[in-house]
Design a protein around this motif. Structure first.
Motif, PDB file in Angstrom:
ATOM      1  N   SER A   6      34.660 103.472 147.445  1.00 22.99           N
ATOM      2  CA  SER A   6      34.407 104.455 148.493  1.00 22.99           C
ATOM      3  C   SER A   6      33.049 105.124 148.300  1.00 22.99           C
ATOM      4  N   ILE A   7      32.668 105.374 147.048  1.00 20.97           N
ATOM      5  CA  ILE A   7      31.360 105.963 146.772  1.00 20.97           C
ATOM      6  C   ILE A   7      30.256 104.987 147.136  1.00 20.97           C
ATOM      7  N   ASP A   8      30.443 103.732 146.745  1.00 22.82           N
ATOM      8  CA  ASP A   8      29.459 102.710 147.099  1.00 22.82           C
ATOM      9  C   ASP A   8      29.318 102.609 148.619  1.00 22.82           C
ATOM     10  N   GLY A   9      30.441 102.699 149.323  1.00 22.46           N
ATOM     11  CA  GLY A   9      30.398 102.614 150.782  1.00 22.46           C
ATOM     12  C   GLY A   9      29.615 103.754 151.405  1.00 22.46           C
ATOM     13  N   VAL A  10      29.789 104.960 150.863  1.00 21.15           N
ATOM     14  CA  VAL A  10      29.043 106.110 151.368  1.00 21.15           C
ATOM     15  C   VAL A  10      27.549 105.923 151.121  1.00 21.15           C
ATOM     16  N   LEU A  11      27.198 105.443 149.938  1.00 21.97           N
ATOM     17  CA  LEU A  11      25.782 105.236 149.614  1.00 21.97           C
ATOM     18  C   LEU A  11      25.143 104.221 150.554  1.00 21.97           C
ATOM     19  N   VAL A  12      25.867 103.131 150.820  1.00 23.28           N
ATOM     20  CA  VAL A  12      25.322 102.107 151.722  1.00 23.28           C
ATOM     21  C   VAL A  12      25.211 102.665 153.139  1.00 23.28           C
ATOM     22  N   GLN A  13      26.257 103.353 153.593  1.00 22.65           N
ATOM     23  CA  GLN A  13      26.271 103.881 154.961  1.00 22.65           C
ATOM     24  C   GLN A  13      25.098 104.826 155.220  1.00 22.65           C
ATOM     25  N   TRP A  14      24.922 105.805 154.324  1.00 22.09           N
ATOM     26  CA  TRP A  14      23.867 106.791 154.537  1.00 22.09           C
ATOM     27  C   TRP A  14      22.518 106.327 154.007  1.00 22.09           C
ATOM     28  N   GLY A  15      22.538 105.469 152.981  1.00 24.26           N
ATOM     29  CA  GLY A  15      21.282 104.937 152.458  1.00 24.26           C
ATOM     30  C   GLY A  15      20.583 104.039 153.451  1.00 24.26           C
ATOM     31  N   GLU A  16      21.369 103.290 154.236  1.00 24.03           N
ATOM     32  CA  GLU A  16      20.776 102.440 155.267  1.00 24.03           C
ATOM     33  C   GLU A  16      19.988 103.272 156.274  1.00 24.03           C
ATOM     34  N   ARG A  17      20.533 104.432 156.624  1.00 29.96           N
ATOM     35  CA  ARG A  17      19.869 105.284 157.610  1.00 29.96           C
ATOM     36  C   ARG A  17      18.545 105.813 157.082  1.00 29.96           C
ATOM     37  N   LEU A  18      18.484 106.044 155.773  1.00 31.95           N
ATOM     38  CA  LEU A  18      17.258 106.560 155.180  1.00 31.95           C
ATOM     39  C   LEU A  18      16.215 105.481 154.948  1.00 31.95           C
TER      40      LEU A  18
END
Length: 297
Positions: A6-18
């Motif tokens: 779940s942490i990895d998913g959050v990082l990918v989700q918001w990291g992609e936007r950045l």
């Protein structure tokens, strides 16, 4: 390092936007630009976060500085970037020339190759691009990265490049013929310019130089690179009024970036991995969530 999916998913989700805006890839390309064909991995996002907030990796600069509206203007730019034949000038075939006569021959080649370029014209026949890195970066490595950039992004166009290493920041001047080999014209948009920065940074990283191409909005930087005319005016001692970006679109991008950083920091803080917790501290300690002190205009 083992972390929660779940942490990895959050990082990918918001990291992609950045780091990887949806508009980044605007044309098909056989060259892979990310570690995965579709989405960056959580490990890739962590690397980008660490480079931005912990190591403060230098930001590359790719800037369009103008363009020639006729062969007279193009020839004048050739003379400027190669210091009237004193510096080596390299073309898209890898041929390196030096001297005034060689430069004149190159001008005549450009004049008649493809559509004839008149001495004066109302439309832009060449695009001038500058690729730069901060002081201390090896100049020859910058040249190699620029060469790789040009082969990737400008492969259907004739171009020349010259390395300038006599100033504080090593940089490469590129002059690109606007008309491609198949007759299409080069007209870069903002999305193209961001992709160009990403490509240049990837080339540098491939050569062992740490470099980032994070958008200013993603770093919550409250300024943009100044136009060339402003820089020259300041160098000449003329007073100019600094203009800060205040458009609703720019401000919205900043707010979205701050939201993404907040989500990323919260996810990292909730991780059981010490590395993630340390990275969260770097994010929280970074002014405005990542104003990179090595950035320059």
């Amino acid at each position: 390092m083992t972390t929660s999916p779940s942490i990895d998913g959050v990082l990918v989700q918001w990291g992609e936007r950045l780091f990887y805006p949806a508009s980044r890839i605007v044309k098909p390309d056989t060259t892979p630009r990310l570690n995965t064909p579709n989405r960056p991995s959580a490990a890739t996002i962590r690397q980008r976060i660490a480079a931005t907030v912990a190591r403060r990796a230098p930001q590359v600069m790719v800037k369009v500085t103008g363009g020639g509206r006729g062969m007279g203007a193009i020839a004048a730019h050739f003379r400027y970037i190669c210091k009237n034949g004193q510096l080596r000038i390299e073309d898209d075939r890898g041929v390196v020339r030096e001297g005034k006569e060689a430069m004149h021959d190159l001008v005549e080649q450009w004049r008649v190759s493809g559509s004839l370029i008149p001495e004066h014209n109302h439309r832009r026949e060449a695009l001038n691009i500058m690729l730069s890195m901060p002081s201390g970066t090896d100049a020859q490595t910058v040249l190699k990265a620029a060469r790789g950039f040009a082969r990737s992004e400008l492969r259907d166009h004739h171009y020349v490049m010259v390395l300038h290493e006599h100033q504080a920041n090593p940089h490469v001047h590129l002059s690109v013929k606007a008309e491609s080999i198949d007759g299409k014209r080069l007209n870069p948009r903002k999305t193209d310019l961001h992709r160009w920065r990403e490509t240049f940074a990837e080339q540098l990283r491939g050569l062992g130089v740490e470099a980032e191409a994070t958008r200013q909005a993603s770093r919550v930087v409250n300024r943009r690179d100044e136009p060339i005319w402003r820089v020259k005016a300041k160098q000449e001692g003329r007073e100019v009024t600094a203009k800060q970006p205040t458009s609703p679109r720019f401000q919205r991008s900043h707010m979205e970036a701050m939201q993404a950083w907040a989500q990323i920091m919260q996810a990292l803080q909730g991780s059981e991995a010490p590395e993630d917790k340390a990275l969260a501290q770097h994010v929280g300690a970074c002014p405005n969530f990542c104003v990179n002190g090595s950035d320059f205009s």
